[in-house]
Design a protein around this motif. Sequence first.
Motif, PDB file in Angstrom:
ATOM      1  N   TYR A 204     -11.442 -27.412   8.963  1.00 42.65           N
ATOM      2  CA  TYR A 204     -10.277 -27.242   9.823  1.00 42.65           C
ATOM      3  C   TYR A 204     -10.585 -26.180  10.879  1.00 42.65           C
ATOM      4  O   TYR A 204     -11.599 -25.478  10.797  1.00 42.65           O
ATOM      5  CB  TYR A 204      -9.063 -26.826   8.996  1.00 42.65           C
ATOM      6  CG  TYR A 204      -8.578 -27.893   8.027  1.00 42.65           C
ATOM      7  CD1 TYR A 204      -8.029 -29.088   8.495  1.00 42.65           C
ATOM      8  CD2 TYR A 204      -8.670 -27.685   6.656  1.00 42.65           C
ATOM      9  CE1 TYR A 204      -7.586 -30.062   7.617  1.00 42.65           C
ATOM     10  CE2 TYR A 204      -8.219 -28.653   5.762  1.00 42.65           C
ATOM     11  CZ  TYR A 204      -7.682 -29.843   6.254  1.00 42.65           C
ATOM     12  OH  TYR A 204      -7.246 -30.804   5.371  1.00 42.65           O
ATOM     13  N   GLU A 205      -9.685 -26.042  11.871  1.00 43.36           N
ATOM     14  CA  GLU A 205      -9.919 -25.098  12.957  1.00 43.36           C
ATOM     15  C   GLU A 205     -10.019 -23.658  12.475  1.00 43.36           C
ATOM     16  O   GLU A 205     -10.686 -22.827  13.093  1.00 43.36           O
ATOM     17  CB  GLU A 205      -8.803 -25.224  14.003  1.00 43.36           C
ATOM     18  CG  GLU A 205      -8.845 -26.548  14.779  1.00 43.36           C
ATOM     19  CD  GLU A 205      -7.801 -26.587  15.877  1.00 43.36           C
ATOM     20  OE1 GLU A 205      -7.080 -25.578  16.053  1.00 43.36           O
ATOM     21  OE2 GLU A 205      -7.722 -27.620  16.566  1.00 43.36           O
ATOM     22  N   ASP A 206      -9.348 -23.346  11.355  1.00 45.66           N
ATOM     23  CA  ASP A 206      -9.413 -21.982  10.831  1.00 45.66           C
ATOM     24  C   ASP A 206     -10.653 -21.732   9.973  1.00 45.66           C
ATOM     25  O   ASP A 206     -10.829 -20.651   9.401  1.00 45.66           O
ATOM     26  CB  ASP A 206      -8.156 -21.651  10.024  1.00 45.66           C
ATOM     27  CG  ASP A 206      -8.001 -22.523   8.775  1.00 45.66           C
ATOM     28  OD1 ASP A 206      -8.883 -23.377   8.515  1.00 45.66           O
ATOM     29  OD2 ASP A 206      -6.998 -22.351   8.061  1.00 45.66           O
ATOM     30  N   GLY A 207     -11.536 -22.744   9.879  1.00 47.15           N
ATOM     31  CA  GLY A 207     -12.770 -22.589   9.125  1.00 47.15           C
ATOM     32  C   GLY A 207     -12.681 -22.999   7.670  1.00 47.15           C
ATOM     33  O   GLY A 207     -13.699 -23.017   6.965  1.00 47.15           O
ATOM     34  N   SER A 208     -11.488 -23.320   7.196  1.00 49.81           N
ATOM     35  CA  SER A 208     -11.336 -23.733   5.801  1.00 49.81           C
ATOM     36  C   SER A 208     -11.820 -25.175   5.618  1.00 49.81           C
ATOM     37  O   SER A 208     -11.893 -25.951   6.572  1.00 49.81           O
ATOM     38  CB  SER A 208      -9.874 -23.606   5.358  1.00 49.81           C
ATOM     39  OG  SER A 208      -9.036 -24.445   6.127  1.00 49.81           O
TER      40      SER A 208
END
Length: 221
Positions: free
Chosen positions: A108-112
Motif C-alpha cells: 500500500y502507499e503507506d508501505g504496509s
Amino acid sequence: MAFIRPYKPSDFEGMSHICRETLNPALRPSVAGRRLAPYCWTHQYTHLSPTTCFVLDDGSGRPVGYCIGCPDIPAFVAAYDSYTKEVLDVSPEITRPEDLELKEPLFYEDGSINEVFLSRLAYNPQLLLIDGNADLLAEYKATMHIDLLDEFQGKGWGKQLINSFVESIRNVPQKDGSVSKGIWIGVAGDNGKVLPFYEKQGFKLKGRPVEGKTFFLVREF
C-alpha cells in the motif's frame, strides 16, 4: 557436519523458518509477510516437485538452507490444484481470497503489505510465475529459489546447492515436447546486492522491466 540431501516431508517447518529468516528486507517487518511468504515461494515446490528440492542439513537433521524449484513451469502450474487443496486450504496460516484473478500492488502507499494480494500469489500460479513472463518461458522452462541462513552463507554451500538442483533437472523432458534452454529466476529490485552471487553461479542478467522493478536472470544448461 553439514551436508546436502534431498528434501523430505519432515522438513516442512524448517523450510518455513529459512524462508522467513531470509526474506527480502521490504517484507521482513510485516507479520503477514513473514506468515505467508513460505506459502508463496517455498512449499509449492517441495509439494509438487520434491525430487528437485535440496536441503542443507546442519548435521543434526535441521534444514539450514535450500535450493528448490521445478524443471517445467507449465506442467507445474497445471498440477497446482494439488497444492491448493492439500497444503493451502488446510493451513490455518492462510485464507483463500475471494477473487483469485485480481492484480493489485503488493504494498500500500503507506508501505504496509497487501495481505490479500500476497495470499492471492500463493493461490494463483499464473500471477506468481506466468503473467508478464511469456518471453522468458518461451525459452527457459525451469525456475528455482535458494536461501541460506546467515551463518551458512559465504562457505560454498550456495554453489553446491545450485549444482545439485541443476543436475536434477538437466535432462528432465518437457511435457509439451519442447526443450528448455535452462533456468530463469526473478530478484526483487531492492535486493540487487545478491546479483553478484548469481552471476558467479553462471546466471546472466536478462532484463529488468521498469514497472515490475524485478531483475530477471537466466542460466543455460
